[in-house]
Structures are given as C-alpha cells and as structure tokens.
Design a protein around this motif. Sequence first.
Motif, PDB file in Angstrom:
ATOM      1  N   GLY A 174      -9.492  18.035 -96.630  1.00  0.00           N
ATOM      2  CA  GLY A 174     -10.721  18.799 -96.726  1.00  0.00           C
ATOM      3  C   GLY A 174     -11.695  18.320 -97.775  1.00  0.00           C
ATOM      4  O   GLY A 174     -12.826  18.826 -97.842  1.00  0.00           O
ATOM      5  N   GLU A 175     -11.315  17.337 -98.590  1.00  0.00           N
ATOM      6  CA  GLU A 175     -12.215  16.821 -99.620  1.00  0.00           C
ATOM      7  C   GLU A 175     -13.192  15.820 -99.012  1.00  0.00           C
ATOM      8  O   GLU A 175     -12.956  15.252 -97.942  1.00  0.00           O
TER       9      GLU A 175
ATOM     10  N   PHE B  63      -9.881  -7.819-101.934  1.00  0.00           N
ATOM     11  CA  PHE B  63     -10.808  -6.759-102.325  1.00  0.00           C
ATOM     12  C   PHE B  63     -10.153  -5.821-103.332  1.00  0.00           C
ATOM     13  O   PHE B  63      -8.931  -5.830-103.534  1.00  0.00           O
ATOM     14  N   ALA B  64     -10.986  -4.980-103.954  1.00  0.00           N
ATOM     15  CA  ALA B  64     -10.526  -3.922-104.847  1.00  0.00           C
ATOM     16  C   ALA B  64     -11.485  -2.751-104.706  1.00  0.00           C
ATOM     17  O   ALA B  64     -12.627  -2.916-104.277  1.00  0.00           O
ATOM     18  N   GLY B  65     -11.018  -1.556-105.095  1.00  0.00           N
ATOM     19  CA  GLY B  65     -11.884  -0.390-104.987  1.00  0.00           C
ATOM     20  C   GLY B  65     -11.184   0.876-105.434  1.00  0.00           C
ATOM     21  O   GLY B  65     -10.180   0.832-106.151  1.00  0.00           O
ATOM     22  N   ILE B  66     -11.722   2.015-104.977  1.00  0.00           N
ATOM     23  CA  ILE B  66     -11.147   3.309-105.314  1.00  0.00           C
ATOM     24  C   ILE B  66     -11.029   4.156-104.049  1.00  0.00           C
ATOM     25  O   ILE B  66     -11.762   3.952-103.075  1.00  0.00           O
ATOM     26  N   SER B  67     -10.093   5.116-104.082  1.00  0.00           N
ATOM     27  CA  SER B  67      -9.902   6.018-102.949  1.00  0.00           C
ATOM     28  C   SER B  67      -9.360   7.341-103.460  1.00  0.00           C
ATOM     29  O   SER B  67      -8.557   7.379-104.396  1.00  0.00           O
ATOM     30  N   ASN B  68      -9.812   8.454-102.819  1.00  0.00           N
ATOM     31  CA  ASN B  68      -9.231   9.753-103.150  1.00  0.00           C
ATOM     32  C   ASN B  68      -8.214  10.204-102.108  1.00  0.00           C
ATOM     33  O   ASN B  68      -7.793  11.365-102.111  1.00  0.00           O
ATOM     34  N   ALA B  69      -7.803   9.283-101.222  1.00  0.00           N
ATOM     35  CA  ALA B  69      -6.669   9.493-100.304  1.00  0.00           C
ATOM     36  C   ALA B  69      -6.742  10.857 -99.621  1.00  0.00           C
ATOM     37  O   ALA B  69      -5.848  11.692 -99.765  1.00  0.00           O
ATOM     38  N   ILE B  70      -7.819  11.059 -98.845  1.00  0.00           N
ATOM     39  CA  ILE B  70      -8.033  12.387 -98.255  1.00  0.00           C
ATOM     40  C   ILE B  70      -7.019  12.740 -97.173  1.00  0.00           C
ATOM     41  O   ILE B  70      -6.924  13.908 -96.782  1.00  0.00           O
ATOM     42  N   PHE B  71      -6.265  11.764 -96.680  1.00  0.00           N
ATOM     43  CA  PHE B  71      -5.264  12.072 -95.668  1.00  0.00           C
ATOM     44  C   PHE B  71      -3.898  12.344 -96.285  1.00  0.00           C
ATOM     45  O   PHE B  71      -2.871  12.249 -95.615  1.00  0.00           O
ATOM     46  N   THR B  72      -3.888  12.676 -97.568  1.00  0.00           N
ATOM     47  CA  THR B  72      -2.681  13.099 -98.269  1.00  0.00           C
ATOM     48  C   THR B  72      -2.978  14.413 -98.988  1.00  0.00           C
ATOM     49  O   THR B  72      -4.135  14.841 -99.091  1.00  0.00           O
ATOM     50  N   ASP B  73      -1.932  15.043 -99.496  1.00  0.00           N
ATOM     51  CA  ASP B  73      -2.090  16.261-100.287  1.00  0.00           C
ATOM     52  C   ASP B  73      -2.393  15.860-101.723  1.00  0.00           C
ATOM     53  O   ASP B  73      -1.497  15.648-102.540  1.00  0.00           O
TER      54      ASP B  73
ATOM     55  N   THR C 125     -17.065  -2.166 -97.994  1.00  0.00           N
ATOM     56  CA  THR C 125     -16.616  -1.269 -96.937  1.00  0.00           C
ATOM     57  C   THR C 125     -16.476   0.145 -97.464  1.00  0.00           C
ATOM     58  O   THR C 125     -16.001   0.374 -98.578  1.00  0.00           O
ATOM     59  N   TYR C 126     -16.931   1.099 -96.660  1.00  0.00           N
ATOM     60  CA  TYR C 126     -16.730   2.524 -96.908  1.00  0.00           C
ATOM     61  C   TYR C 126     -15.761   2.972 -95.817  1.00  0.00           C
ATOM     62  O   TYR C 126     -16.134   3.139 -94.664  1.00  0.00           O
ATOM     63  N   ASN C 127     -14.503   3.140 -96.198  1.00  0.00           N
ATOM     64  CA  ASN C 127     -13.417   3.271 -95.234  1.00  0.00           C
ATOM     65  C   ASN C 127     -13.063   4.727 -94.948  1.00  0.00           C
ATOM     66  O   ASN C 127     -13.259   5.612 -95.798  1.00  0.00           O
ATOM     67  N   ASP C 128     -12.508   4.947 -93.760  1.00  0.00           N
ATOM     68  CA  ASP C 128     -11.903   6.239 -93.402  1.00  0.00           C
ATOM     69  C   ASP C 128     -12.840   7.408 -93.665  1.00  0.00           C
ATOM     70  O   ASP C 128     -12.458   8.425 -94.263  1.00  0.00           O
ATOM     71  N   ILE C 129     -14.082   7.284 -93.190  1.00  0.00           N
ATOM     72  CA  ILE C 129     -15.051   8.373 -93.359  1.00  0.00           C
ATOM     73  C   ILE C 129     -14.658   9.566 -92.499  1.00  0.00           C
ATOM     74  O   ILE C 129     -14.696  10.721 -92.944  1.00  0.00           O
ATOM     75  N   VAL C 130     -14.292   9.287 -91.248  1.00  0.00           N
ATOM     76  CA  VAL C 130     -13.818  10.337 -90.336  1.00  0.00           C
ATOM     77  C   VAL C 130     -12.551   9.846 -89.667  1.00  0.00           C
ATOM     78  O   VAL C 130     -12.329   8.638 -89.522  1.00  0.00           O
TER      79      VAL C 130
END
Length: 294
Positions: free
Chosen positions: A280-281, A134-144, A267-272
């Motif tokens: 917080g994003e 797979f491939a995709g994008i992430s804003n890595a909300i569990f990082t600073d 897949t829409y991952n790590d929503i919560v």
Amino acid sequence: MKRLLLIFGFILASCSYAFAQQQYTVDGETYSLKTEVDGTIELLWNTIGEDYRYFIKKGNDIAELKNTRNDNGYSEEYKDVLRLFTKDSPGDIDKTKLTLASLRNYFRNYNKRVDPAYNDSTESIALKLRLGPFAGISNAIFTDNPTNASLLVVGADLELIDEVKLRRHSVVLRFKQTFENSDYKYNASQFSLNYRFKFVKSSTVDVFVNGKFVAYTHSSRDDLPNQNFGMPGEPEFFSKSGGDLSAPATFGLGADIALGNGQLFITYNDIVGLGVDSNGEFPIDLTVGYKFGL
C-alpha cells in the motif's frame, strides 16, 4: 529456478544466429562489417562509435555511402555513389534514404533486375548483448515493510537486442540484490526476465516501458515478531528465508541515454503490479547504471 535458467540459455543460444562480421578496407581504413544484402551489389553496415555506417560492394570495389551536412542541408553523396555502382540499372535512387530499411530495398530490387535468378528471401537480424551494472534504492512495496524503509539495491541487466527488425524491443535478464539496513532486516536476491518496448527511439535517447513477467526471488528476513515472545526460552524476533518462482507482471519506465561508447540508463521499476499484492505504500524503486556492448 531451473525454468528461468533454461529460458536464459535459449536467449544466449539465439545469439549464434547473429551475422558474422568480416574485415574490409575502405579508403585506407579497416572496418568490421556485417552483410545485410548479398548479390551483384552487397550492402555492408555496422554501428561504428555511435553512428550507423553503410557501404556498397560490387566485385572488388567498395565505397562508403555518406550524407554529410553542410550550410545548405545534406549533401546526399550516397546517391551519386549508388548511381556509379548501378548505372546499368539505376532504379529510383532519388526516393532512396540513407537508412538500413530503404537501402535494403534498393539493393534487393537492383539485384533482382540484373539477375533473374536472384533470391532475396533471406531475412536478416543483428542480435547484440549489452551488460549494464546498476545501483539504486527500493522500498520493497511487495513485502511487509512496516517502516517503509528504503533499501540499497545493486545488480546488472543483460539485454538482448536486434538492431535491424526489432529495434524498439528487447529482452532483459536482470539480477537484483536488495540489502537490509537498521530499519528493515530484509535481504533478497532476484533473477527476473523482462520485456522492454521503446516507445521513444532516437540516436541519443530511448524511453521504454519495462514489463517483468518471470522472477525467482530468494529472500530472508531477520526481524519477524515472535507471537510467543514472553514464554520461557522464546526470542523476541525470529528469522525466515526461502525462494519463490513467480509471474508477477509488474511494470515500470526507463530511459537509455547515449554516453561515450555505451548508454547511461535510468529505471523506475515495479510502479504497478498485476497478480501480486503490495503493502500500500507509494513505490520507490529507482536504479541508475551504465550499459555497454559485449
């Protein structure tokens, strides 16, 4: 990391319990079939293309169980085949459906009626592995992530499924690589163990909840501000890297869509996440891939 590898090794070892397949020739065609029920009559089956195919075998005779569609509905030819093969003790054929569970019950009940010594205690499974890059994008909300930058991710899912008893459930080992860009100098390699429950299950589309419960992540960041910048010899930014084994309990959604000999999956991952802090994003972690059987 060792714990995660041991878990994955156990999953792979479980595949040795999958039923062995044998070659059978029916009406001039050769099929690789699994034995679901053994006895006086045998229930054989497999997924061929995108269809479930069922067969009955008695002695040296074998026939396919079909239910073709016509202008008036379904022909239910399989009931006539069952009557032919079980005419000495037909049972309730009219209530038998062309599904694995219903056929399994019919075959076992017939075998018990004609053979008092028949033992139907064996439970069957049909474990399979699917691989999905797979491939995709992430804003890595569990990082600073100070600029809320979107990063490229690539990876692969290795999914273990049981097509008989646990068709709505699967276990997935996921590898995910996150790449830095000019806005956020963050890289991460993650192995995670996931559980999926398919609350919508059909021949064309499955929709599931994904839970990530164990993860090993090795990450590096090259743009951390140096609090001592301005002092002689101190750089403006510094780098940091390291690995971490965690139990994040994050949840997402996904869908498998039948396409060709495999499945397109989104897949829409790590929503919560429970037990893990976000920045917080709004979460953006979308991946698209294609999985196929091994």
